[in-house]
Design a protein around this motif. Structure first.
Motif, PDB file in Angstrom:
ATOM      1  N   ILE A 208     -56.601  40.936 -18.427  1.00  0.00           N
ATOM      2  CA  ILE A 208     -57.425  41.928 -19.103  1.00  0.00           C
ATOM      3  C   ILE A 208     -58.882  41.575 -18.812  1.00  0.00           C
ATOM      4  O   ILE A 208     -59.323  40.453 -19.076  1.00  0.00           O
ATOM      5  CB  ILE A 208     -57.197  41.921 -20.630  1.00  0.00           C
ATOM      6  CG1 ILE A 208     -55.752  42.287 -20.966  1.00  0.00           C
ATOM      7  CG2 ILE A 208     -58.171  42.878 -21.322  1.00  0.00           C
ATOM      8  CD1 ILE A 208     -55.381  42.027 -22.412  1.00  0.00           C
ATOM      9  N   VAL A 209     -59.614  42.531 -18.244  1.00  0.00           N
ATOM     10  CA  VAL A 209     -61.061  42.361 -18.148  1.00  0.00           C
ATOM     11  C   VAL A 209     -61.684  43.164 -19.280  1.00  0.00           C
ATOM     12  O   VAL A 209     -61.236  44.272 -19.574  1.00  0.00           O
ATOM     13  CB  VAL A 209     -61.651  42.794 -16.790  1.00  0.00           C
ATOM     14  CG1 VAL A 209     -61.248  41.856 -15.690  1.00  0.00           C
ATOM     15  CG2 VAL A 209     -61.291  44.224 -16.452  1.00  0.00           C
ATOM     16  N   TYR A 210     -62.673  42.590 -19.927  1.00  0.00           N
ATOM     17  CA  TYR A 210     -63.296  43.271 -21.056  1.00  0.00           C
ATOM     18  C   TYR A 210     -64.765  42.916 -21.146  1.00  0.00           C
ATOM     19  O   TYR A 210     -65.201  41.829 -20.716  1.00  0.00           O
ATOM     20  CB  TYR A 210     -62.579  42.952 -22.365  1.00  0.00           C
ATOM     21  CG  TYR A 210     -62.622  41.490 -22.775  1.00  0.00           C
ATOM     22  CD1 TYR A 210     -63.526  41.027 -23.714  1.00  0.00           C
ATOM     23  CD2 TYR A 210     -61.729  40.583 -22.224  1.00  0.00           C
ATOM     24  CE1 TYR A 210     -63.559  39.694 -24.108  1.00  0.00           C
ATOM     25  CE2 TYR A 210     -61.748  39.242 -22.594  1.00  0.00           C
ATOM     26  CZ  TYR A 210     -62.671  38.799 -23.532  1.00  0.00           C
ATOM     27  OH  TYR A 210     -62.709  37.476 -23.896  1.00  0.00           O
ATOM     28  N   LYS A 211     -65.525  43.848 -21.693  1.00  0.00           N
ATOM     29  CA  LYS A 211     -66.955  43.625 -21.856  1.00  0.00           C
ATOM     30  C   LYS A 211     -67.420  44.276 -23.139  1.00  0.00           C
ATOM     31  O   LYS A 211     -67.077  45.421 -23.419  1.00  0.00           O
ATOM     32  CB  LYS A 211     -67.737  44.201 -20.673  1.00  0.00           C
ATOM     33  CG  LYS A 211     -69.232  43.888 -20.719  1.00  0.00           C
ATOM     34  CD  LYS A 211     -69.922  44.364 -19.458  1.00  0.00           C
ATOM     35  CE  LYS A 211     -71.413  44.001 -19.487  1.00  0.00           C
ATOM     36  NZ  LYS A 211     -72.111  44.462 -18.263  1.00  0.00           N
ATOM     37  N   VAL A 212     -68.145  43.529 -23.912  1.00  0.00           N
ATOM     38  CA  VAL A 212     -68.712  44.014 -25.167  1.00  0.00           C
ATOM     39  C   VAL A 212     -70.218  44.055 -25.021  1.00  0.00           C
ATOM     40  O   VAL A 212     -70.841  43.056 -24.669  1.00  0.00           O
ATOM     41  CB  VAL A 212     -68.325  43.116 -26.360  1.00  0.00           C
ATOM     42  CG1 VAL A 212     -68.920  43.661 -27.648  1.00  0.00           C
ATOM     43  CG2 VAL A 212     -66.821  42.993 -26.478  1.00  0.00           C
ATOM     44  N   GLU A 213     -70.792  45.213 -25.286  1.00  0.00           N
ATOM     45  CA  GLU A 213     -72.240  45.387 -25.183  1.00  0.00           C
ATOM     46  C   GLU A 213     -72.941  44.450 -26.147  1.00  0.00           C
ATOM     47  O   GLU A 213     -72.528  44.285 -27.305  1.00  0.00           O
ATOM     48  CB  GLU A 213     -72.611  46.838 -25.505  1.00  0.00           C
ATOM     49  CG  GLU A 213     -74.065  47.171 -25.302  1.00  0.00           C
ATOM     50  CD  GLU A 213     -74.357  48.632 -25.654  1.00  0.00           C
ATOM     51  OE1 GLU A 213     -73.933  49.052 -26.741  1.00  0.00           O
ATOM     52  OE2 GLU A 213     -74.962  49.315 -24.835  1.00  0.00           O
TER      53      GLU A 213
END
Length: 216
Positions: A208-213
């Motif tokens: 899982i690739v994920y990014k939180v601002e």
């Protein structure tokens, strides 16, 4: 047994997603607009995700689907070219086991770029190329077999989630459609993303690739 294992991983993955979602929605106090690429209303319902008037989920597929809940909207679109969707117009882009179904690396990069363009945050999952059991045919090391043998097996046998086609050209198309990704290749498509490894008996089953601002 196969379905029970799939359900276990879906539920565990969605538990991780809920933590991720809570960071974005500040515990449910902020409105969140989600773009789900390749998703269905039934998936979200099966995960027990309760929509409120602050959350909207837009389902993007190759064709529109009927939805029953007013919080869902279905649109027709191409994951490789999200034409008509403005930059950063979604708080979150979500996609589960879609990016490996795009035939070529070029298409996968296009999808990754579009996700990062239209989404402020994202949560994208794909199976691991090097997991011993190929996840679609559910056959040991199917992804490393010669193309001709893959086509033969697809044409003549019901394997995993892939029913036999009986037609050689359709079997070739099915085999070509799936292009699994390694950790390095997948991660490199998403600039600055975090990556989470889903484990099964010590093996990495999917990523899982994920990014939180950054909410400074």
């Amino acid at each position: 047994m196969k379905e029970a294992i799939s359900t276990y991983f879906r539920n565990r993955r969605f538990g991780f997603f809920r933590q991720f979602f809570d960071q974005i929605s500040a515990g449910g106090t902020q409105s969140v607009k989600i773009l789900d690429i390749g998703g269905t209303e039934d998936y979200w319902k099966s995960m027990g995700f309760e929509l409120n008037n602050k959350t909207e989920i837009v389902l993007l597929n190759l064709y529109e689907k009927e939805v029953s809940h007013p919080g869902f909207k279905s649109i027709k679109g191409d994951a490789c070219n999200l034409e008509g969707i403005a930059d950063k117009s979604f708080d979150l882009v979500f996609s589960n086991s879609v990016i490996e179904h795009l035939f070529t690396k070029e298409n996968q990069i296009k999808m990754a770029n579009e996700i990062q363009r239209v989404g402020k945050n994202y949560f994208i999952q794909t199976p691991n190329k090097y997991f011993p059991i190929e996840p679609h045919w559910v056959f040991p090391f199917f992804q490393f077999l010669p193309f001709g043998l893959q086509v033969f097996l697809t044409q003549h046998f019901n394997l995993g989630h892939i029913p036999k086609t009986g037609d050689q050209e359709k079997a070739k198309e099915q085999v070509r459609e799936v292009r699994l990704l390694s950790k390095k290749e997948f991660h490199s498509m998403f600039n600055g993303a975090n990556i989470f490894l889903e484990k099964f008996f010590g093996f990495t089953k999917s990523f899982i690739v994920y990014k939180v601002e950054n909410k400074s």
